[in-house]
Enzyme design. Structure first.
Site, short mmCIF file in Angstrom:
data_model
loop_
_atom_site.label_atom_id
_atom_site.label_comp_id
_atom_site.label_asym_id
_atom_site.label_seq_id
_atom_site.Cartn_x
_atom_site.Cartn_y
_atom_site.Cartn_z
CB THR A 1 -2.77 3.79 0.89
OG1 THR A 1 -2.70 4.57 -0.30
CG2 THR A 1 -4.05 2.96 0.88
CG LEU B 1 -1.95 -1.08 1.36
CD1 LEU B 1 -2.64 -1.01 2.72
CD2 LEU B 1 -2.98 -0.94 0.24
CG ASP B 2 0.22 4.31 -2.84
OD1 ASP B 2 0.94 3.50 -3.42
OD2 ASP B 2 -0.76 4.88 -3.36
CE1 TYR B 3 5.90 7.46 4.91
CE2 TYR B 3 4.63 9.36 4.20
CZ TYR B 3 5.50 8.77 5.08
OH TYR B 3 5.99 9.48 6.14
NE ARG C 1 -2.65 7.15 -2.96
CZ ARG C 1 -3.05 7.83 -1.89
NH1 ARG C 1 -3.51 9.05 -2.02
NH2 ARG C 1 -2.97 7.28 -0.69
#
Ligand code: URA
Length: 244
Positions: free
Chosen positions: A105, A101-103, A191
């Site tokens: 998220t 998961l993104d930083y 996103r």
């Protein structure tokens, strides 16, 4: 006792097929002796080496974490930022995240030390549903949501069919909450999909992964998956059906 190729695959060194090739090529030793028999079974006490490198044979462990926002989905970070492993209770096994998961998220992240299981779940062919809840700028039209479902054009291709649902819309602040279920794992996909329809994401959380959810966990907390849940995930990936 387990088959040698399975043990090698579980250690994350190679797929089972590749492991079979390594065995046939004489690159695998059991207790110091080259083994070329594909049917060979080994126990936890047998010493297995691939290309002269001993295999780590830890107990397999499977963890579901509620990843907080502002944390890297990695085992370590060279800039010393917080990583997901920092949030786990002391465990002796060396686990790593399955995908990421993104930083920015938050949400459901699985971790394991079972390389074969991780590869299985990450393989795009197996189409595991992942459900995200996004707070976005603006209020998307029905048509825009349909577009998300049909597929939007990103620089690395058109997205596969998805499910989108408007959960709430605030006319005053011009913000909405939308639930989006996808089964691909392109980089920053959610996103970029919202960006593509003109509604940038302001906050993103992964709520569900297949049949798993975050119930009873707070951000930063985790729990072990039950053997039954692991079996269900494996079955889901292997058959690509049901349970979702
Ligand atoms: N899609 C994104 O954009 N970010 C994530 O972290 C996961 C999916």
């Amino acid at each position: 006792m387990e088959r040698l190729q399975k043990v090698i695959a579980q250690a994350g060194i190679a797929s089972r097929r590749k492991a079979e090739e390594l065995i046939a090529e004489g690159k695998v030793k059991v207790n110091g002796k080259i083994v070329r028999e594909l049917g060979t079974k080994v126990s936890a006490n047998d010493k297995v080496e691939v290309n002269e490198i001993p295999l780590e044979r830890e107990e397999k462990i499977y963890i579901l974490m509620y990843k907080p926002r502002g944390v890297i989905s990695a085992v370590k970070d060279d800039k010393n930022r917080k990583v997901v492993i920092d949030f786990l209770p002391e465990i002796k096994e060396r686990v790593y995240p399955i995908g990421r998961l993104d930083y920015d998220t938050s949400g459901l992240l699985l971790l394991t030390n079972d390389g074969e299981f991780a590869n299985l779940l990450m393989h795009p062919r197996y189409e595991i549903n992942k459900t995200y809840v996004a707070k976005i700028k603006g209020i998307p039209s029905r048509q825009s949501l349909k577009q998300l479902e049909k597929g939007v054009k990103l620089e690395d291709g058109i997205t596969a069919p998805a499910k989108a649902k408007l959960l709430s819309a605030d006319k005053k602040t011009q913000k909405s909450i939308v639930e989006l279920t996808i089964h691909e794992g392109k980089n920053r996909q959610v996103r970029r999909m919202f960006e593509a329809i003109g509604h940038p994401v302001q906050k993103l959380k992964r709520e569900r992964y297949a049949f798993l959810n975050l119930h009873s966990l707070n951000a930063g907390e985790s729990r072990e998956l039950s053997p039954h849940e692991v079996k269900q995930l494996r079955a889901l990936a292997e058959t690509g059906t049901g349970l979702q």
